[in-house]
Design a protein around this motif. Structure first.
Motif, short mmCIF file in Angstrom:
data_model
loop_
_atom_site.label_atom_id
_atom_site.label_comp_id
_atom_site.label_asym_id
_atom_site.label_seq_id
_atom_site.Cartn_x
_atom_site.Cartn_y
_atom_site.Cartn_z
N THR A 315 0.89 -1.33 -0.23
CA THR A 315 -0.13 -0.09 0.08
C THR A 315 0.71 1.11 0.10
O THR A 315 0.44 2.17 -0.58
CB THR A 315 -1.10 0.09 1.12
N ALA A 319 0.98 4.20 -2.84
CA ALA A 319 0.73 5.77 -2.35
C ALA A 319 1.90 6.48 -2.81
O ALA A 319 1.79 7.52 -3.39
CB ALA A 319 0.66 5.56 -0.72
N HIS A 345 -8.04 0.97 2.90
CA HIS A 345 -7.31 1.97 1.99
C HIS A 345 -7.49 3.26 2.21
O HIS A 345 -6.49 3.99 2.36
CB HIS A 345 -7.49 1.37 0.61
N LEU A 349 -4.80 5.98 3.67
CA LEU A 349 -4.29 6.86 2.71
C LEU A 349 -4.71 8.47 3.08
O LEU A 349 -4.01 9.44 3.04
CB LEU A 349 -4.70 6.45 1.36
N LEU A 353 -2.05 11.38 3.55
CA LEU A 353 -2.21 12.35 2.27
C LEU A 353 -2.86 13.37 2.26
O LEU A 353 -2.64 14.47 1.83
CB LEU A 353 -2.36 11.49 0.88
#
Length: 712
Positions: A315, A319, A345, A349, A353
């Motif tokens: 993952t 990313a 996810h 994420l 992010l």
């Protein structure tokens, strides 16, 4: 009734009449072109080339006799049945029919002379045949074995045999292998020394009507030279299609995505992400990340498979790739097969992010099937405007109403769980720009080498071959379900020590067909057996909001034992869970068992996986199930697990091909035909370069319109 080798004239539908049920059945089975019928090979053969005297027939053998009916009676006790006595001059035999029609009574009247074929059984009253095939005696015996084909109810064997004979006469038999190309590596020793493989025409003609003296074992294990010819040509067609696909993709265009240069004010997005991660990348993650970054910097669409064992850190690599795309001003989409996995996810994420993207006025969007209309409309607007730099979701991501402003990178997790048509749909999302997005497919099911050589010949493959430090090895125990009480006692000890437990069941509710425990009943039993322990329940029929709530409770540590179906197979990450119990483990595939085992061992605590297996009445487990369970106990290596799984189950589950119904090899076996596969890999590029019309003809013959599925 059985028949001799069919006549050469086949069924020809009238231009004016509507198709008969048999013709419709042929179409439904995909038997449309002459070559389709020619490649529809028999399941087995019947030997109608000889007559065996009854006195020479051994018990249990299938023989053909010619005899005269001496008695024919309908008996009502102990059940209604037709009993016919026959005599061939050497001995007598009794024929029994438990279902019969008036036409049977007429055809089996006393004095009728019959040709009868069936299995001879011994009994209290002498020799017997149950429901044998029969027809009037006389006529020449066939000179070849009689084929028995895979078929459906509306398609009688006799009709199918005639259709195949006609097709064999109508196929255009021009050989597609030019003499200048290397010959397949299989040859066999005959009476005259080393012999080459037969032509495709001779091979198929033989396999439909083999000579009676052929060694049946070589037909059954597909080692006969005629079979080798078929397998060689099939593998070549597949390799031609894959390598042609790679060449076509090399002519396509994709956005050139290069990391933004570092400035005095800001680092590139991927470097910002590395700076905030609470861990360091492994050497394998850095190597794979560099391979992906190099692909993204090219104007040719990336088509890369990222594989790594459970927990290897795919993952974060995905990313980082997404950061490169977003930093260049483009969008990225991540699609997962289940809402639970997509949610995992999204949670991970968005934490990494969202703060980095917010500085630039961009965000992460969430798209799944069960969203409320207002929320979905808001997400679609963010995607279309480009404000959503990253879109995470399930199949909902590829629906027609989802319009990306500029999708540059598509990431598909657990790609084998998607049908190829779905993968193709995602690749069409940049068509308006005259380009294709880069495609990164991830799989926690490592692909065995032969499978990668065959089905992924048009892919680049990156492998994360090390686990992050700190992962504890998982101990796997095989325990008979008669000792379930001991396992429940161990669960109580684990929960009292502050740990959490998964208990996986194969069914949601009772099934009369399968005597398996179900999640609902197990939840009730464990709740009663473990007083004071919070036992949760999770299965695929629950609403998305319910699943989400249960997983949140388990992740927070408020549920001690989670009873679940295989909905938690991938993506669930709860470091405090240290014990996995899989009930009826003998019913699961190896890759699925390995995925489930990977849900524990994600923290520092010692972890175990208990495979509870059920035995039959004699206390044994089936041979295939025993192989799977033994493999799980012997190794934690995902690549070794995948290799053994391929041997046991074949390639279907790895490819997601069952969801498309296409692209599986029909004749070749990747476990045994590696020499033929390597030959096909070497010959395909030569054929594409030097004989392109022959290559196109070969692919059309073998794959027809299915070649597109191999390009997904």
């Amino acid at each position: 009734m059985f028949a001799a080798t069919p006549p050469s004239s086949g069924p020809k539908p009238s231009a004016k009449s509507s198709p008969s049920p048999a013709q419709k059945a042929l179409q439904k089975m995909g038997l449309v072109r002459p070559i389709d019928l020619a490649l529809h090979l028999p399941l087995r053969y019947e030997d109608e080339t000889r007559i065996t005297p009854l006195k020479n027939a051994r018990e249990g053998s299938v023989v053909q006799i010619e005899a005269t009916v001496t008695a024919c009676d309908v008996q009502l006790h102990p059940r209604r049945q037709l009993v016919v006595a026959v005599d061939d001059g050497s001995a007598t035999c009794e024929l029994r029919f438990f279902s019969f029609y008036p036409s049977h009574l007429k055809a089996l009247a006393v004095g009728a002379q019959l040709r009868i074929r069936g299995e001879v059984k011994g009994g209290f009253w002498g020799r017997q045949m149950l429901h044998p095939a029969f027809r009037a005696a006389g006529g020449e015996l066939p000179r070849a074995l009689t084929p028995v084909y895979p078929t459906v109810a509306a398609l009688p064997q006799a009709y199918l045999r005639r259709a195949v004979v006609t097709a064999l006469q109508r196929v255009e038999w021009a050989e597609t292998l030019a003499p200048q190309l290397p010959a397949p590596p299989m040859a066999f020793y005959g009476q005259n020394g080393l012999q080459p493989l037969p032509s495709l025409r001779d091979a198929l003609t033989f396999l439909h009507h083999p000579a009676p003296d052929v060694a049946l074992a070589t037909l059954e294990d597909h080692s006969h030279p005629a079979w080798q010819r078929l397998k060689a040509e099939e593998l070549l067609a597949q390799q031609l299609s894959q390598q042609q696909s790679r060449r076509e993709r090399d002519r396509l265009r994709a956005p050139v995505l290069q990391p933004a240069p570092a400035t005095a004010d800001a680092l590139p997005l991927h470097e910002q992400l590395l700076a905030v991660l609470p861990f360091d990348l492994t050497a394998a993650q850095r190597r794979v990340g560099a391979e992906i970054a190099a692909d993204l910097a090219r104007a040719v669409p990336m088509h890369r498979l990222l594989q790594g064992d459970v927990g290897s850190g795919k993952t974060v690599v995905a990313a980082l790739a997404a950061c490169i795309a977003m930093d260049a001003g483009w969008q990225c989409a991540l699609m997962a097969p289940t809402e639970i996995l997509a949610e995992q996810h999204f949670a991970k994420l968005i934490g990494w992010l969202e703060p980095l993207l917010a500085v630039h006025g961009r965000c992460v969007a969430w798209l799944v099937g069960g969203q409320k209309k207002k929320e979905r409309a808001a997400m679609l607007a963010l995607v279309e405007s480009g404000e959503a730099a990253l879109v995470i979701g399930t199949h909902a991501v590829i629906q027609e109403q989802v319009r990306f402003k500029n999708l540059a990178l598509a990431i598909i997790d657990e790609q084998h769980r998607f049908g190829v048509a779905q993968r193709l749909a995602l690749r069409q999302k940049l068509a308006a720009h005259g380009m294709e997005p880069h495609l990164l497919m991830m799989s926690a099911t490592p692909i065995p080498r032969t499978l990668a050589m065959s089905y992924y010949a048009d892919l680049d493959v990156s492998v994360i071959d090390e686990l992050p430090p700190g992962r504890t090895p998982i101990v796997t125990k095989l325990i008979a379900d008669s000792r379930k009480d001991e396992v429940i006692a161990r669960i109580g000890a684990q929960v009292n020590a502050g740990r959490q437990v998964y208990w996986v069941c194969p069914l949601i509710e009772e099934s009369e067909a399968l005597d398996l425990s179900n999640a609902t009943a197990t939840h009730a039993d464990l709740s009663e057996a473990l007083p004071g322990v919070s036992v949760g329940l999770l299965h695929s029929r629950m609403a998305g909001s319910e699943k989400k709530a249960v997983m949140a409770e388990f992740s927070a540590g408020r549920i001690g034992v989670l009873v679940s179906t295989t909905v938690i197979e991938v993506g669930v990450d709860v470091p405090n869970a240290s014990l996995m119990v899989i009930e009826h483990a003998e019913r699961f595939g190896l890759s699925q068992l390995h995925q489930l085992r990977g849900r524990v061992g994600r923290g520092a605590a010692a972890s175990a996986c208990v495979l509870l297996y059920a035995t039959n009445d004699s206390g044994r487990v089936g041979e295939t199930a025993k192989e799977r369970l033994r493999a799980m106990a012997e190794t934690n290596d995902g690549f070794e697990i995948a290799r053994r799984d391929l041997e046991i189950r074949g390639p279907g589950e790895f490819l997601g091909a069952r969801q498309s119904g296409d692209a599986l090899l029909r004749f070749a076996d990747l476990a045994t035909d590696i020499a033929l596969l390597e030959w096909a890999r070497a010959v395909a590029p030569l054929m594409l370069d030097r004989f392109p019309p022959l290559a196109a003809q070969h692919v059309a013959r073998w794959l027809g319109g299915k070649s597109d599925y191999l390009k997904a």
